[in-house]
Design a protein around this motif. Structure first.
Motif, PDB file in Angstrom:
ATOM      1  N   UNK A  17      27.147 -28.605  47.735  1.00 25.61           N
ATOM      2  CA  UNK A  17      27.025 -28.043  49.031  1.00 25.61           C
ATOM      3  C   UNK A  17      27.831 -29.334  49.979  1.00 25.61           C
ATOM      4  N   UNK A  18      27.890 -30.834  49.819  1.00 29.34           N
ATOM      5  CA  UNK A  18      28.689 -31.472  50.610  1.00 29.34           C
ATOM      6  C   UNK A  18      30.115 -31.315  50.535  1.00 29.34           C
ATOM      7  N   UNK A  19      30.697 -31.159  49.209  1.00 27.51           N
ATOM      8  CA  UNK A  19      32.158 -30.704  49.140  1.00 27.51           C
ATOM      9  C   UNK A  19      32.422 -29.455  49.791  1.00 27.51           C
ATOM     10  N   UNK A  20      31.786 -28.501  49.928  1.00 32.70           N
ATOM     11  CA  UNK A  20      31.939 -27.400  50.486  1.00 32.70           C
ATOM     12  C   UNK A  20      32.099 -27.524  52.101  1.00 32.70           C
ATOM     13  N   UNK A  21      31.085 -28.448  52.473  1.00 33.75           N
ATOM     14  CA  UNK A  21      30.960 -28.593  53.791  1.00 33.75           C
ATOM     15  C   UNK A  21      32.238 -29.472  54.484  1.00 33.75           C
ATOM     16  N   UNK A  22      32.623 -30.500  53.569  1.00 33.38           N
ATOM     17  CA  UNK A  22      33.669 -31.033  53.942  1.00 33.38           C
ATOM     18  C   UNK A  22      35.055 -30.289  54.041  1.00 33.38           C
ATOM     19  N   UNK A  23      35.263 -29.150  52.855  1.00 34.25           N
ATOM     20  CA  UNK A  23      36.350 -28.405  52.904  1.00 34.25           C
ATOM     21  C   UNK A  23      36.459 -27.656  54.281  1.00 34.25           C
ATOM     22  N   UNK A  24      35.289 -27.092  54.706  1.00 32.65           N
ATOM     23  CA  UNK A  24      35.123 -26.006  55.755  1.00 32.65           C
ATOM     24  C   UNK A  24      35.535 -26.821  57.161  1.00 32.65           C
TER      25      UNK A  24
END
Length: 203
Positions: A17-24
């Motif tokens: 989740x945190x990695x996806x949030x960073x990408x977005x």
């Protein structure tokens, strides 16, 4: 004296989740960078000479270079901010994989910045096609550098590497400056060996 070493813990379950949030977040930040560029970039002034026909005087070409250079500076700043956001919000993904994800995200974000920046500039300035002959108009330079690099290896996409380049350099600097061998991820623990004993035979 004692000897200290580090042993890696069993691989923790890293939340995606945190990695996806960073990408977005990084990609959306690219849209903000593009809008900022559209508001601060120097514009070129041209003149409408007829239906669907306009000219930009040669003396305006330095402003074209200045507009592209401004976009490059904005992208460098965007890359730095993106790394800081990623480093602070996705601690468990610090490392080579995290660096590659940030670099790829900033490249996509740079392309988004060009699209959004061009769109905002089109909204900001009048469309030359809607103006009568003889009217002056302002326009921003084209960020797709088709043929702008003469006799070199660069391509139309060359300017979009500014953000990933800045991101890679800053990420490397943060990794080198980290006080923890695991970059603060928490998957290493220190193992201390006892005092070394002499190996020779007693006299």
């Amino acid at each position: 004296m004692t000897n200290a070493d580090y042993t890696r813990r069993s691989a923790p379950q890293r939340p995606v989740g945190p990695l996806v949030a960073v990408v977005v977040s990084v990609i959306l930040l690219g849209a903000v960078a593009g809008a900022l560029w559209a508001m601060i970039t120097p514009a070129m002034t041209g003149r409408v000479v007829g239906d669907d026909s306009a000219i930009i005087p040669a003396e305006q070409f330095p402003d074209e270079f200045a507009g592209v250079a401004t976009f490059a500076v904005v992208l460098f700043g965007y890359g730095v901010i993106a790394v800081v956001v990623a480093w602070l919000t996705s601690r468990q993904w610090r490392g080579p994989l995290g660096a590659l994800v940030v670099a790829a995200s900033t490249f996509v974000g740079a392309a988004i910045a060009a699209l959004v920046g061009t769109w905002v500039a089109d909204v900001r300035f009048d469309d030359p096609r809607s103006l009568p002959a003889g009217a002056a108009f302002d326009v921003v330079p084209d960020l797709w550098l088709d043929g702008a690099v003469r006799g070199g290896a660069g391509g139309p996409w060359a300017i979009f590497v500014c953000a990933p380049l800045a991101a890679a350099l800053v990420y490397l600097g943060l990794a080198l400056a980290s006080r923890h061998a695991d970059l603060g991820v928490g998957d290493l623990y220190e193992v201390s060996a006892g005092p070394s004993e002499p190996t020779g035979q007693p006299a």
